[in-house]
Each structure stands twice: as C-alpha cells, then as structure tokens.
Scaffold this active site. Structure first.
Site, PDB file in Angstrom:
ATOM      1  CG  ASP A   1      -5.488  -7.262  -0.047  1.00 31.20           C
ATOM      2  OD1 ASP A   1      -6.849  -6.786   0.092  1.00 31.20           O
ATOM      3  OD2 ASP A   1      -4.657  -7.417   0.822  1.00 31.20           O
TER       4      ASP A   1
ATOM      5  CG  ASP B   1      -4.436   0.453   7.575  1.00 27.15           C
ATOM      6  OD1 ASP B   1      -4.704   0.274   7.825  1.00 27.15           O
ATOM      7  OD2 ASP B   1      -4.050   0.657   6.518  1.00 27.15           O
TER       8      ASP B   1
END
EC number: 5.3.1.16
Length: 238
Positions: A7, A129
């Site tokens: 990330d 998500d």
C-alpha cells in the site's frame, strides 16, 4: 494465488488500521525493494494500492508504481483512485496486468462496463470494501446504502468475474478474515471469484480460506508483523 500487498502513501509502503489514514504504519521506505523481495521469495503476484489516489482520485504515486512495474517480474494488480477511462488505460499501457476498480463501480457503473467490455474480466477486477455487508467508497471515507451482494450481481451481469472483498472492520486488525461474509456472498453470486482481503493473521487463516474454496488471498499486515513469511506463502502457493 497469493497476493502480498504493498500500500503506497507518499512513495512509501505503509499499512493503515481499518482504512484510517491517521493510523498508518511505515512498512518499507523503499517499496521497489519490497517488491523485489517478494519476487526473490518465489512469489509472482503483487497487490498494490495507491492510498493517496484512493483519497484524491488522482494518480498520486505514479512514479513509484512505474518503478515497481519495471522491477517486479510477474502479475501486478493495482487499485486506488482509478476513476477515469484515461487513467485506467494509462495504467494498462504502463504494464499493470489487472486494474482494481472500487468506488467507481458504484458511482460510475457505465465506465466500469466500458472497461469490462474493452479489456475483459481478467484485466478489470472489482474491489468491494465495506462494513456490515454494505459498500464503503472513496477510500473507505464514506459508507453507501448499497449492499455488497447487490453491487456484485450488477457487475457480474456486466462481465466482471473477479471481486476483491474486504471487510473494513477486519482490515489491519489481525482478527482473522470474515469467512462468513465470503461464504454468504459466494452463495448469492456463485459465478464470482472472490479474492479474500483483510484480517488475515497467519498461514492457518490462508489454509482455512483455501479449504473453503477461496484460493486467491491478499496478505498485508501479517507479513509486516511476521505472522507469516514470504517463504511460507511461496510453499503454500506451490
């Protein structure tokens, strides 16, 4: 497939706790070297997210992403702020193998349909998500009123096959994956390939997911904290 995760925030590799930008932990100041370490362990798939891009809707870490693409030998899937046709095609031309489209699947489904029609369900992956079965958008900063299953069904009808499903409440918590959520979604959308993401602690979690039929797994924090090693993941994938 096992996807170690990188990330990106401000050109560095970090991990967030439940998507909270205020709770970021530095993993590696040199994400290119991190990607090379993944390769060196014998793993050939990489999951990458431009966290800054997810927040702003712009390619904030493009130079770092390009450097990782050049250094990493294997399949890279990338998400984070890909909300226009121009940026999607720019990343594909860069050599990114699979694009992860998240918020835009809800806010601009026609764009996603266009990309699926042009590039197919193997190159366009849908990232879903959320919390309590509902979709979160804009880098998890907003909660929608759309059920995960509803969005999955709509995207499947448009040609999507792969869905990265993350329970925001589990992400970065090391509490284990939400297997019940995955099983519920799989039952509702049986043709979809669910890619498990969030909460995975160790090799046992990976094996439980795979034994339950979820062969594709994304691992981030467990690698950073030593709950699992790259070498062990390479053995599982082999």
């Amino acid at each position: 497939m096992i996807f170690p995760a990188i990330d990106l925030r401000a050109g560095q590799s970090v991990r967030l706790y439940q998507g909270d930008f205020k709770q970021a932990t530095l993993i590696n100041p040199d994400p290119v070297a991190q990607a090379q370490q993944i390769n060196a362990a014998g793993l050939t798939h990489l999951h990458m997210v431009d966290l800054d891009g997810a927040k702003s809707g712009q390619p904030e870490n493009y130079a770092t992403i390009a450097a990782i693409r050049k250094a990493f030998k294997g399949t890279i899937e990338l998400g984070g702020g890909i909300r226009t046709y121009e940026l999607a095609t720019r990343y594909l031309k860069l050599g990114i193998d699979r694009l992860i489209l998240g918020s835009v699947a809800l806010t601009d489904p026609e764009l996603v349909k266009r990309l699926l029609a042009e590039f197919g369900g193997e190159r366009i992956v849908i990232g879903i998500d959320g919390t309590d079965g509902y979709v979160a958008i804009k880098g998890w900063l907003e909660q929608s009123q759309t059920k995960m299953s509803t969005l999955m069904k709509a995207m499947t009808a448009s040609g999507a096959r792969h869905f990265i499903v993350t329970d925001v409440a589990r992400d970065g918590t090391m509490q284990g994956p939400n297997l019940g959520l995955y099983e519920e979604l799989q039952a509702q959308v049986p043709t979809a390939n669910l890619i498990a993401s969030g909460g995975i602690r160790d090799l046992t979690d990976v094996q439980v997911l795979q034994a339950s039929g979820f062969k594709d797994v994304i691992i981030g924090k467990a690698l950073a904290q030593g709950g699992v090693t790259l070498a062990a993941l390479a053995e599982v994938e082999a």
